[in-house]
Design an enzyme around this catalytic site. Sequence first.
Site, PDB file in Angstrom:
ATOM      1  N   HIS A 175      -8.504   0.278  29.415  1.00  0.00           N
ATOM      2  CA  HIS A 175      -9.549  -0.427  28.670  1.00  0.00           C
ATOM      3  C   HIS A 175      -9.727  -1.745  29.395  1.00  0.00           C
ATOM      4  O   HIS A 175      -8.842  -2.603  29.344  1.00  0.00           O
ATOM      5  CB  HIS A 175      -9.088  -0.742  27.249  1.00  0.00           C
ATOM      6  CG  HIS A 175      -9.030   0.441  26.341  1.00  0.00           C
ATOM      7  ND1 HIS A 175      -8.656   0.340  25.010  1.00  0.00           N
ATOM      8  CD2 HIS A 175      -9.319   1.748  26.542  1.00  0.00           C
ATOM      9  CE1 HIS A 175      -8.711   1.538  24.444  1.00  0.00           C
ATOM     10  NE2 HIS A 175      -9.105   2.408  25.354  1.00  0.00           N
ATOM     11  N   ASP A 201     -14.470  -1.997  27.823  1.00  0.00           N
ATOM     12  CA  ASP A 201     -14.060  -2.220  26.435  1.00  0.00           C
ATOM     13  C   ASP A 201     -15.041  -3.188  25.781  1.00  0.00           C
ATOM     14  O   ASP A 201     -16.090  -3.477  26.367  1.00  0.00           O
ATOM     15  CB  ASP A 201     -12.612  -2.715  26.429  1.00  0.00           C
ATOM     16  CG  ASP A 201     -11.906  -2.436  25.122  1.00  0.00           C
ATOM     17  OD1 ASP A 201     -12.508  -1.830  24.227  1.00  0.00           O
ATOM     18  OD2 ASP A 201     -10.740  -2.826  24.990  1.00  0.00           O
ATOM     19  N   HIS A 202     -14.666  -3.686  24.640  1.00  0.00           N
ATOM     20  CA  HIS A 202     -15.569  -4.529  23.839  1.00  0.00           C
ATOM     21  C   HIS A 202     -16.597  -5.293  24.653  1.00  0.00           C
ATOM     22  O   HIS A 202     -16.254  -6.076  25.530  1.00  0.00           O
ATOM     23  CB  HIS A 202     -14.763  -5.570  23.054  1.00  0.00           C
ATOM     24  CG  HIS A 202     -13.740  -4.960  22.159  1.00  0.00           C
ATOM     25  ND1 HIS A 202     -12.886  -5.704  21.397  1.00  0.00           N
ATOM     26  CD2 HIS A 202     -13.443  -3.663  21.902  1.00  0.00           C
ATOM     27  CE1 HIS A 202     -12.102  -4.895  20.712  1.00  0.00           C
ATOM     28  NE2 HIS A 202     -12.414  -3.653  21.005  1.00  0.00           N
ATOM     29  N   CYS A 228      -4.690  -1.990  28.208  1.00  0.00           N
ATOM     30  CA  CYS A 228      -5.827  -2.697  27.615  1.00  0.00           C
ATOM     31  C   CYS A 228      -5.715  -4.166  28.012  1.00  0.00           C
ATOM     32  O   CYS A 228      -4.846  -4.886  27.508  1.00  0.00           O
ATOM     33  CB  CYS A 228      -5.835  -2.519  26.098  1.00  0.00           C
ATOM     34  SG  CYS A 228      -7.191  -3.433  25.327  1.00  0.00           S
ATOM     35  N   HIS A 240      -1.646   2.600  23.178  1.00  0.00           N
ATOM     36  CA  HIS A 240      -2.453   1.383  23.262  1.00  0.00           C
ATOM     37  C   HIS A 240      -1.563   0.206  22.877  1.00  0.00           C
ATOM     38  O   HIS A 240      -0.802   0.295  21.921  1.00  0.00           O
ATOM     39  CB  HIS A 240      -3.630   1.497  22.277  1.00  0.00           C
ATOM     40  CG  HIS A 240      -4.646   0.419  22.414  1.00  0.00           C
ATOM     41  ND1 HIS A 240      -4.455  -0.854  21.918  1.00  0.00           N
ATOM     42  CD2 HIS A 240      -5.867   0.412  23.002  1.00  0.00           C
ATOM     43  CE1 HIS A 240      -5.527  -1.591  22.196  1.00  0.00           C
ATOM     44  NE2 HIS A 240      -6.396  -0.851  22.854  1.00  0.00           N
ATOM     45  N   TYR A 256     -18.849  -2.694  20.204  1.00  0.00           N
ATOM     46  CA  TYR A 256     -19.220  -1.363  20.685  1.00  0.00           C
ATOM     47  C   TYR A 256     -20.723  -1.103  20.725  1.00  0.00           C
ATOM     48  O   TYR A 256     -21.184  -0.001  20.445  1.00  0.00           O
ATOM     49  CB  TYR A 256     -18.497  -0.287  19.863  1.00  0.00           C
ATOM     50  CG  TYR A 256     -17.015  -0.260  20.174  1.00  0.00           C
ATOM     51  CD1 TYR A 256     -16.552   0.389  21.317  1.00  0.00           C
ATOM     52  CD2 TYR A 256     -16.086  -0.922  19.389  1.00  0.00           C
ATOM     53  CE1 TYR A 256     -15.206   0.402  21.639  1.00  0.00           C
ATOM     54  CE2 TYR A 256     -14.736  -0.918  19.701  1.00  0.00           C
ATOM     55  CZ  TYR A 256     -14.303  -0.257  20.827  1.00  0.00           C
ATOM     56  OH  TYR A 256     -12.975  -0.255  21.166  1.00  0.00           O
TER      57      TYR A 256
HETATM   58  C1  DNO Z   1     -10.273  -1.512  19.473  1.00  0.00           C
HETATM   59  C2  DNO Z   1      -9.607  -0.346  20.039  1.00  0.00           C
HETATM   60  C3  DNO Z   1      -8.430   0.095  19.188  1.00  0.00           C
HETATM   61  C4  DNO Z   1      -7.842   1.360  19.757  1.00  0.00           C
HETATM   62  C5  DNO Z   1      -6.642   1.848  19.002  1.00  0.00           C
HETATM   63  C6  DNO Z   1      -5.999   2.982  19.736  1.00  0.00           C
HETATM   64  O1  DNO Z   1     -11.374  -1.776  19.804  1.00  0.00           O
HETATM   65  O2  DNO Z   1      -9.222  -0.573  21.343  1.00  0.00           O
HETATM   66  O3  DNO Z   1      -8.881   0.319  17.902  1.00  0.00           O
HETATM   67  O4  DNO Z   1      -8.798   2.370  19.717  1.00  0.00           O
HETATM   68  O5  DNO Z   1      -5.713   0.848  18.812  1.00  0.00           O
HETATM   69  O6  DNO Z   1      -5.256   3.742  18.846  1.00  0.00           O
END
Ligand code: DNO
Length: 345
Positions: free
Chosen positions: A261, A306-307, A234, A196, A320
């Site tokens: 992501h 993602d978020h 991401c 990531h 989340y």
């Molecule tokens: C945040 C996530 C990160 C991710 C880590 C992977 O929302 O994308 O916490 O899970 O960095 O190790």
Amino acid sequence: MKMTFRWYGEGDSIPLSYIKQIPGMTGVVTAVYDVPVGEVWQPEKIARLKGLCDKAGLEMEVIESVPVHEDIKLGLPSRDKYIKNYAETIENLGKAGVKCVCYNFMPVFDWLRTDLHTKAPDGSNSLSYRHEELMRLDPHNLHLPGWDESYTSEQLSSLLDAYGGMSHEQLFDNLVYFLNGIMPACEHSGIKMAIHPDDPPWDMFGLPRIITGMDSYRKLFEAVPSKCNGITLCTGSLGAGRQNDMVALAKALAPRTYFAHLRQIRFEGELDFCECGHMTDTGSLDIYGIVRALVEGGFDGYVRPDHGRNIWGEDGKPGYGLYDRALGACYLNGLFEAIEKEPKR
Ligand code: DNO
């Protein structure tokens, strides 16, 4: 492409049955949360988690994250023990049908934001980052929800000292050492590692951050050419760095992107940004262009929205909650379907 959804295990307020109801959802991205960082995930714990997913009709092919012990990032002599444990965890996950493991190599802190509930005019709220505010925070007393912390509050100060003066090159060498140590287990068990990026992609509190853009990836693949060494693309993390052209990155990195992501951010200053819904029109990143670039680049991995924002009165775990991520999944599924069904140009 397989659409997935992050699920924080049995402690998550969102039941698997709700996740299953999101159209097109194939599986969850989850982790064993009750094993201290650095210890082996035993087969029974993995089997229990997988059993819950199976029962809900959801796959468990992606783990986010198997956290990396700080001694590995620091390059301490004790790292060999932790690398051996990590390799054993990989083998155990492979036996349970896991195909991809997401991890990060950020020293001490995972992702950073300065506000978890920034209110938008429409009444929704989301995470945001203001650099000046971050500068005012005390790194000795910092925790954000969802971090895989491998230290207690007491250990935090000595950990920050231990990193004192560590260069980007040293940290990168420690990453390569770690990957070389676990690649045999990954190759043997068919697991793809997906690093990531650093979020946001710049140094924090004097700590080096090394996965920040195209140059990092070129170096990484050159140092560890195994195809089991791949990435989590991401968009919100890399995209916060204005120097990163996300469409170009997605195109170039698609073959080594095993996990994506996908999320949107809106720039609010040189380094400041606010998270927003997933659609291209709501923020600064070309989500449509990124998905197109992934498809055209031959991406065939896992995706998760993602978020998301907190909407419709939900007070979910910051980033989340259920509703906005579910909307995000539908939007992304629509983009993928439309682009994948276009006649080849
Ligand atoms: C945040 C996530 C990160 C991710 C880590 C992977 O929302 O994308 O916490 O899970 O960095 O190790």
